[in-house]
Scaffold this active site. Structure first.
Site, PDB file in Angstrom:
ATOM      1  CE  LYS A 113      -0.495   2.691  -4.899  1.00 19.33           C
ATOM      2  NZ  LYS A 113       0.760   2.006  -4.574  1.00 19.33           N
TER       3      LYS A 113
ATOM      4  CB  CYS B 216       3.686  -4.108  -9.859  1.00 17.40           C
ATOM      5  SG  CYS B 216       3.710  -4.890  -8.275  1.00 17.40           S
TER       6      CYS B 216
HETATM    7  N1  PLP Z   1      -1.492   1.313 -10.474  1.00 23.11           N
HETATM    8  C1  PLP Z   1      -0.372   1.984 -10.158  1.00 23.11           C
HETATM    9  C2  PLP Z   1       0.173   2.978 -11.125  1.00 23.11           C
HETATM   10  C3  PLP Z   1       0.257   1.739  -8.941  1.00 23.11           C
HETATM   11  O1  PLP Z   1       1.379   2.386  -8.632  1.00 23.11           O
HETATM   12  C4  PLP Z   1      -0.315   0.798  -8.044  1.00 23.11           C
HETATM   13  C5  PLP Z   1       0.333   0.485  -6.757  1.00 23.11           C
HETATM   14  O2  PLP Z   1       1.516   0.605  -6.575  1.00 23.11           O
HETATM   15  C6  PLP Z   1      -1.482   0.147  -8.429  1.00 23.11           C
HETATM   16  C7  PLP Z   1      -2.044   0.428  -9.638  1.00 23.11           C
HETATM   17  C8  PLP Z   1      -2.136  -0.849  -7.529  1.00 23.11           C
HETATM   18  O3  PLP Z   1      -2.652  -0.250  -6.408  1.00 23.11           O
HETATM   19  P1  PLP Z   1      -3.282  -1.134  -5.236  1.00 23.11           P
HETATM   20  O4  PLP Z   1      -2.252  -2.161  -4.895  1.00 23.11           O
HETATM   21  O5  PLP Z   1      -3.526  -0.152  -4.144  1.00 23.11           O
HETATM   22  O6  PLP Z   1      -4.524  -1.737  -5.765  1.00 23.11           O
END
Ligand code: PLP
Length: 403
Positions: A223, A361
């Protein structure tokens, strides 16, 4: 800041979708990657690839050096006290799972963990898995109508059984920037350690873990203009020393016999197996990119884009934006009348605009807002005001079609 020059570093931004110049507004899910990161990956595979920390040979030492220099760069970037506090993971999700599994070993039945209703599933489900194993209790902080956390309720949830507070720095749906320093100070005043999910903050805001004084901070490279598959867990050394390893295997041991194993020093104790050393090394190039542009400049540009876009969006009949916290980050979650988010997303895609649709999510937050999902546009440093105009035009058309 010369955005057009910045855009030249991102070849994917030259793509066309549906015969139109692509407008990429799904940066909250993952940002695009500048050439210097792609070139570094290419260079390593072409010249330097060898496993780290295992060989006396030149290639292995070069690769180890690249990986460890990246660790130091990350340490400096987030202002951690020592490289022992910088652990490489697969991403934010793995970082939180690591803490819940390993730090969570000390929790007992009836102990309480405070979360918030705006958490990503990555900061909910690991604690639920821990709840199944240990019988901990999850307490959840609510939001107000602007999408800000109810801080009074947050403080009121602490009691003698509270063992952890875990919350996001920036909401991936609402864009709310939580007052993490104040929240951490309060938790500490009650003797409670804090984990911060920085997935949506680290690409947009300066991060200073010493200043926030949090116990754990997690984020993902993909990200932040970096490669996929790697992330960082920052943890205070005093905790990391006490915590058992999360996984067992190579790299994380000092001595192994069938009777007994002793573990490696920090940070390697938490890095079992061959890490994504290519990705880790290339991540330092993404940080170099961010530093060159300047994180404060990035923040300012994205905020201007956000205000400009939202100002124009609110004139679209039936459009509702979710998240109105002052100083919110470059996230616009919205619905158009009664239209399903997927329909809006598809119509935008047909016009070259790439946005995210669905629950992001964050199903508990969708339940709280009483909606099935939203359409979400998220900005990065390379987005332009022309793109914002293009997005608005496409959205107006989609709204008209769906009316
Ligand atoms: N936490 C937040 C606030 C997120 O936006 C995301 C991903 O969209 C995640 C956790 C999870 O990140 P990752 O899929 O890179 O582990």
């Amino acid at each position: 800041m010369d955005i057009l020059k910045i855009r030249e570093e991102f070849p994917v931004l030259r793509r066309e979708i549906a015969g139109k110049p692509m407008i990429y507004l799904d940066n909250g899910a993952t940002s695009q990657t500048p050439l210097r990161v792609i070139d570094e990956i290419d260079r390593i595979y072409t010249h330097t690839k060898a496993n780290v920390h295992r060989g006396v040979h030149t290639l292995s030492q070069e690769m180890t050096d690249l990986q460890e220099r990246s660790r130091e760069k990350i340490r400096k970037y987030i202002n951690a006290a020592s490289i022992e506090e910088v652990i490489f993971t697969r991403g934010t999700t793995e970082g939180i799972n690591l803490v819940a599994s390993s730090f969570g070993r000390r929790f007992r039945e009836g102990d309480e963990v405070i979360l918030t209703v705006m958490e990503h599933h990555a900061n909910i489900v690991p604690w639920q898995l821990l709840r199944e194993r240990t019988g901990i209790v999850l307490r959840v902080v609510d939001i107000n109508e602007k999408g800000e956390l109810d801080l009074e309720q947050y403080r009121s949830l602490f009691n003698d059984r509270t063992v952890m507070a875990s919350f996001c720095h920036v909401s991936n749906v609402l864009g709310t920037v939580n007052p993490v320093k104040e929240m951490t100070a309060y938790a500490h005043s009650r003797g409670v350690p804090v984990l911060i999910d920085g997935a949506q903050a680290s690409p947009h805001l300066p991060i200073d873990v010493e200043d926030i004084d949090c116990d754990f901070y997690v984020f993902s490279s993909h990200k932040m203009y970096g490669p996929t598959g790697i992330g960082v867990l920052y943890g205070k050394k005093k905790w990391l020393l006490e915590m058992p390893p999360y996984q067992g295997g190579g790299e994380m041991i000092a001595k192994v016999t069938f009777a007994h194993t002793t573990f490696a020093e920090l940070p390697f104790k938490f890095e079992a197996g061959t890490p994504d050393f290519v990705g880790i090394a290339a991540f330092s190039k993404a940080l170099e990119f961010i530093e060159e542009v300047g994180i404060s400049e990035i923040e300012k540009h994205e905020r201007e884009l956000l205000e400009y876009t939202q100002e124009k969006m609110i004139h679209i009949p039936g459009l509702k934006i979710y998240g109105a916290a002052p100083g919110k980050s470059a996230v616009i979650s919205f619905l158009v009348g009664k239209s399903h988010p997927y329909d809006v997303g598809l119509l935008l895609d047909k016009q070259g605009v790439e946005v995210r649709t669905g629950h992001h999510c964050a199903m508990p937050l969708m339940d709280r807002l009483d909606i099935p999902g939203t359409v979400r546009a998220t900005f990065a440093v390379y987005n332009t005001f022309d793109e914002a105009d293009g997005f608005i035009k496409a959205l107006e058309r989609a709204a008209m079609i769906l009316e």
